[in-house]
Structures are given as structure tokens and as C-alpha cells.
Design a protein around this motif. Structure first.
Motif, mmCIF file in Angstrom:
data_model
loop_
_atom_site.group_PDB
_atom_site.id
_atom_site.type_symbol
_atom_site.label_atom_id
_atom_site.label_comp_id
_atom_site.label_asym_id
_atom_site.label_seq_id
_atom_site.Cartn_x
_atom_site.Cartn_y
_atom_site.Cartn_z
ATOM 1 N N VAL A 1 0.830 -1.205 0.000
ATOM 2 C CA VAL A 1 0.000 0.000 0.000
ATOM 3 C C VAL A 1 0.863 1.254 0.000
ATOM 4 C CG1 VAL A 1 -1.637 1.377 1.363
ATOM 5 C CG2 VAL A 1 -2.025 -1.076 1.052
ATOM 6 N N SER B 1 -0.762 7.022 -4.358
ATOM 7 C CA SER B 1 -2.065 6.802 -5.004
ATOM 8 C C SER B 1 -2.074 5.417 -5.654
ATOM 9 C CB SER B 1 -2.319 7.888 -6.051
ATOM 10 O OG SER B 1 -3.526 7.645 -6.734
ATOM 11 N N ILE B 2 -3.168 4.711 -5.492
ATOM 12 C CA ILE B 2 -3.315 3.374 -6.079
ATOM 13 C C ILE B 2 -4.203 3.494 -7.311
ATOM 14 C CG2 ILE B 2 -4.157 1.023 -5.695
ATOM 15 C CD1 ILE B 2 -3.498 1.432 -2.728
ATOM 16 N N THR C 1 -7.164 -1.865 -8.761
ATOM 17 C CA THR C 1 -7.139 -2.984 -7.820
ATOM 18 C C THR C 1 -6.307 -4.127 -8.381
ATOM 19 O OG1 THR C 1 -9.272 -2.461 -6.811
ATOM 20 C CG2 THR C 1 -8.554 -4.740 -6.684
ATOM 21 N N HIS D 1 -6.364 0.408 1.253
ATOM 22 C CA HIS D 1 -5.648 1.509 0.613
ATOM 23 C C HIS D 1 -5.450 2.605 1.661
ATOM 24 C CE1 HIS D 1 -9.697 3.092 0.786
ATOM 25 N NE2 HIS D 1 -10.121 2.080 0.045
ATOM 26 N N PRO E 1 -3.859 3.401 6.952
ATOM 27 C CA PRO E 1 -4.580 2.534 6.029
ATOM 28 C C PRO E 1 -6.015 2.249 6.441
ATOM 29 C CG PRO E 1 -3.143 1.231 7.430
ATOM 30 C CD PRO E 1 -2.852 2.667 7.741
ATOM 31 N N ARG F 1 -9.719 0.757 -6.445
ATOM 32 C CA ARG F 1 -8.317 1.184 -6.355
ATOM 33 C C ARG F 1 -7.740 0.692 -5.031
ATOM 34 N NH1 ARG F 1 -8.901 7.264 -6.588
ATOM 35 N NH2 ARG F 1 -11.077 6.785 -6.056
ATOM 36 N N ALA F 2 -7.674 -0.624 -4.909
ATOM 37 C CA ALA F 2 -7.275 -1.235 -3.640
ATOM 38 C C ALA F 2 -6.170 -2.252 -3.840
ATOM 39 C CB ALA F 2 -8.479 -1.898 -2.980
ATOM 40 N N VAL F 3 -5.411 -2.454 -2.799
ATOM 41 C CA VAL F 3 -4.450 -3.556 -2.721
ATOM 42 C C VAL F 3 -5.158 -4.738 -2.078
ATOM 43 C CG1 VAL F 3 -2.396 -4.377 -1.504
ATOM 44 C CG2 VAL F 3 -2.352 -2.157 -2.657
#
Length: 478
Positions: free
Chosen positions: A187, A266-267, A270, A289, A343, A444-446
Motif C-alpha cells: 500500500v 495513489s493506487i 485494484t 488503501h 490505512p 483502487r485497492a491492494v
């Protein structure tokens, strides 16, 4: 159960006869409004060296809870090349101080009936003391020695360092640790303090000189607050505090405040990171995120929204994955509101054969809270839960001291509790939907999955949560 019922019946007979069925309640009690919490107004004083002292009188018992919080001495402020230095320094404080070794310190505290502990978090370090009022002066002097005059014995430094190296070696077999490390790393990245994790190389670099240097630079009276809660008298105790802490002088650079945090990365999309743990009994899942800092004006709506999503046993995530499907012992979510944007994390350990299904349900709930209107009944239930648990968080002198320490860490006033309940109850369904849409980003996630790749990879790819990348355990626990 039979014995319990017989005991009830016997007790009822002693009171005048057997208990009849109608004597037992048949309906649950109705929840009442959250009580107002009125803490005594803290008395703030200051020593010439810059140490702030806060007194809160709670005289029901002859005890004192003391917390000394030092801002800028947490993991966010340690050198990038030595992750773990802040917590290592805090754990070394009571291993010898003021000329007494760890056993002598422990013996002195035992004779006073006092407990003392030290530790650190992301943004601050703390020392915690609990003692009878009559023994407070002597215990306070020990606390001052531990915080301001630690000896950092070479033998104890080596022992604790070896213990940490052993724990790191063991962590390679712990799926929970692997998942947590991987999530933080993926992240935030290694350039951000929130993305750094302890390594064997960094741990071997923990020596007496580095510990002394971190303590000299970061443990400073002007960055610290001593909070005293219980049977306290500011006029009588301030001279005791001055005697114990008055000689404390900052060392090192003149202005070692909290380190400036870089912007949270910034992500863009996903991505699922699958980390192989052959033979794993279950899969550890982390989804999230960067979230929001503690200073966010949306603190209360975010807290209520997350409680509904995954912050309590009856939350949507736990109800779905545990109660409805039986895939997990527990599922939860959390916003780590720190000095920077900590997070947002949704997590669970799930049955291996349900890894793909659990991912699908995680994302169903993350999307549902963003798009589906909250019913008035569900909203009232969650707000009452959040508001009604406040008194339990301020039940003891140690609880109060700990809560005030958190406020001091983030520059918040003790009046925060005055309108806490009102601000919780003022949260609306529109507020929840707004903050969920803004601060929960399933697109937009890990996504970290630690599990048996041979068993779960095909199903995880078929779940189509996002592109799948394979990573190695040694990348995150090394």
C-alpha cells in the motif's frame, strides 16, 4: 445447566418461595439514550524545561494512573534504514535506568505495589504507571529514571535484539504476519514510514549507539505530556513532578519534532497479490488503501460508517463471512487514523476452499456500503452502539489517562469528549454514504491473499477481482 437452574430455584426458595415462570423477564430491555460523560476539567501546568503536566481528579479510589506520552518518538520518526528502532528503544527503557538494572527496577516497583510499562506506536512513545496514591512520589521517581535516564545496558540490548531476530525467523511461517507486512509494503512502499517493516538486516543494526541516539533526539520534555489521573492534587503534586522531571533536558538537535510525512501513494487500480504458503490451513485476506488522518473533519461519520461495515461483531462483514457463510472465525475493517493518512483495511482469515467466494463477498460489502441506502433502524442501532460504549472507554483512571494520551498525540483538546455523543448521534445516512463513497475505494485497492497457491490460484483468478500477481514470502518477511 441443571445445576444452575437448581441454584436459582434454591436461591428463590431462600427468598420466600420457588420462582415461577412469570417472574423471569421475557422481553429485552430497551436501549436508553447515551449518558452524558462529564470528565473533570483537566488542570494543565508546565515545567521550565517545557514538560506539560495534566491533572484530572478522580478521587473515588486512592490510586494514580500516570501516562507520559512523547510525540515524535514513534515508528514514523525512525530512520528508514533501521525499521523497528522506535519500538526497540521504548522496550529498552525499563531494562536498566538510573543506575539500577532491570531486576532492581522490578523489585523496587514490586515493593511499591506499582506497575510500569513502556512502549511505542506509530506517532508517539508512552510510559504507563499505576500506583497507590501514598506510594506515588517514589514510583514517579522510578518512572522519571526510566524515561529520562535509561542506561541501555549492552547485555540487554544484545538479548532483546536476538529475541527480535528469532521472532522474525518464526514470522516466515506465520500467515498473519506475512499478510500484514505485505499489505503495509504494497500500500505504502518502502519510501513511506507506514510501509516499512522490520527486517533481519535492520534488526542486526540495532545497537546501543543507535538506541542512545534515537532517545537523545526524540525523547524531549517539550514534546512530552505527563498525564496524572486519580487521587491527584495539582498544588501538592507539582513539586514532586518538578523534583522527578525538572532536570530533564533535551539533547541533540534543537527542534526534533515529528518527522514530515510524505504524501500517501495513489493506487491506480485494484490488484490481487497472491503469496504462496504451501499447506496453509486457511487464507489470510487483506483489502485496502490509504485512508484518512486523525485530523479529518469526517472523523465521526467515518467511525460510524466503519462500525457498520466491519467494526463490531454484528457488522456487515462479520455477519456475511462468519454468520451467513461460516467461512471465517471473524471478519473486520478498520481505519487507522494516524498523523498521516493511515490505512483502511478489511481483513479475515478464511477457509482455503472459500478464498475466492470470500473475496467476492468482501467486495460485495465494500460496494454495497457505498451505493445502498442505510435503513433508519440500522443507522440508529450503530449510532447507539458507538455512543453507548463511550462510558466503558473511560471506566478506570487508566482508561481516562490512555484516552487523554491519544488526544495529546494528535493535538486534540480534552473537550473532545464534551460533545462526543451529540456528534455521533448527528451522523446521517447521507453522511455515511458520502464518506463511504469518498474513503472506500474497491476499484483502487491492494488485495493481499496469503494461502496455498496450488489450491487457490485458479479460483482467485476466476473471481475476477483484479489482475493477479504472484509474490514470495521472503519479499515481506526477511
Amino acid at each position: 445447566m441443571k445445576r444452575t437452574l437448581l441454584s436459582i430455584a434454591a436461591g428463590a426458595a431462600l427468598l420466600g418461595g420457588p420462582a415461577a415462570a412469570q417472574d423471569f423477564p421475557t422481553t429485552p430491555p430497551r436501549a436508553t439514550g447515551a449518558p452524558r460523560v462529564d470528565l473533570p476539567e483537566p488542570v494543565r501546568m508546565r515545567l521550565p524545561n517545557g514538560l506539560t503536566v495534566m491533572y484530572v481528579q478522580q478521587r473515588e479510589l486512592p490510586v494514580v494512573s500516570a501516562v507520559l506520552v512523547t510525540r515524535g518518538a514513534g515508528s514514523a520518526d525512525e530512520p528508514a534504514q533501521v525499521p523497528g528502532l522506535a519500538s526497540f528503544t521504548a522496550s529498552m527503557l525499563d531494562e536498566g535506568a538510573g543506575g539500577r538494572d532491570a531486576l532492581a527496577l522490578a523489585s523496587a516497583l514490586d515493593l511499591l505495589g506499582a506497575s510500569l510499562s513502556t512502549g511505542s506506536g506509530t506517532d508517539a512513545a508512552q510510559a504507563n504507571l499505576y500506583v497507590l496514591r501514598q506510594n506515588f512520589p517514589a514510583a514517579l521517581r522510578i518512572m522519571a529514571d526510566v524515561v529520562t535516564r535509561p542506561d541501555f545496558p549492552e547485555r540487554e540490548v544484545n538479548r532483546l535484539r536476538d529475541e527480535r531476530l528469532t521472532a522474525l525467523a518464526r514470522a516466515r511461517d506465520e500467515a498473519t504476519t506475512i499478510a500484514n507486512n505485505a499489505f503495509a509494503s504494497l500500500v505504502y512502499g518502502a519510501q513511506h514510514p507506514y510501509g516499512r517493516v522490520p527486517t533481519a538486516e535492520g534488526t542486526r543494526a540495532l545497537d546501543r549507539g543507535r538506541v542512545q541516539g534515537f532517545h537523545a533526539a526524540r525523547y524531549r520534555p517539550e514534546s512530552s505530556t505527563l498525564i496524572l489521573v486519580g487521587d491527584v492534587d495539582p498544588a501538592a503534586m507539582q513539586p514532586m513532578v518538578a523534583e522527578a522531571f525538572g532536570a530533564w533536558r533535551a539533547q541533540g538537535p534543537a527542534a526534533a519534532g515529528p518527522a514530515e510525512l510524505p504524501q500517501a501513494p495513489s493506487i491506480g487500480r485494484t490488484v490481487v497479490y497472491l503469496i504462496d504458503k504451501p499447506g496453509a490451513a486457511q487464507s489470510e485476506i487483506r483489502i485496502g488503501h490509504p485512508g484518512v488522518p486523525r485530523s479529518s473533519p469526517d472523523f465521526f461519520p467515518v467511525m460510524v460508517m466503519n462500525t457498520m461495515l466491519g467494526g463490531t461483531f454484528t457488522s456487515r462483514l462479520n455477519t456475511n463471512l462468519r454468520e451467513t457463510h461460516g467461512w471465517a472465525y471473524g471478519a473486520s475493517s478498520n481505519f487507522a487514523m494516524l498523523r498521516g493518512a493511515g490505512p483502511f483495511t478489511a481483513r479475515a482469515g478464511v477457509q482455503t476452499n472459500a478464498t475466492d467466494s470470500a473475496l467476492v463477498e468482501f467486495f460485495r460489502e465494500l460496494n454495497r456500503i457505498r451505493t445502498e441506502a442505510v435503513t433508519p433502524t440500522e443507522l440508529d442501532k450503530i449510532k447507539n452502539f458507538v455512543a453507548l460504549r463511550l462510558p466503558g472507554q473511560l471506566e478506570t483512571t487508566s482508561d481516562i489517562a490512555g484516552q487523554l494520551a491519544a488526544l495529546e498525540t494528535y493535538g486534540l483538546d480534552a473537550s473532545y469528549f464534551d460533545d462526543y455523543v451529540q456528534r455521533v448521534m448527528a451522523v446521517t445516512a447521507d453522511d455515511l454514504r458520502r464518506v463511504a463513497s469518498e474513503y472506500i475505494r474497491p476499484d483502487r485497492a491492494v488485495v493481499v491473499v496469503v494461502g496455498d497457491r496450488q489450491v487457490v490460484e485458479a479460483a482467485v483468478r476466476a473471481a475476477n477481482v483484479g489482475p493477479v500477481e504472484i509474490r514470495e514470502v521472503t519479499e515481506f518477511v526477511r
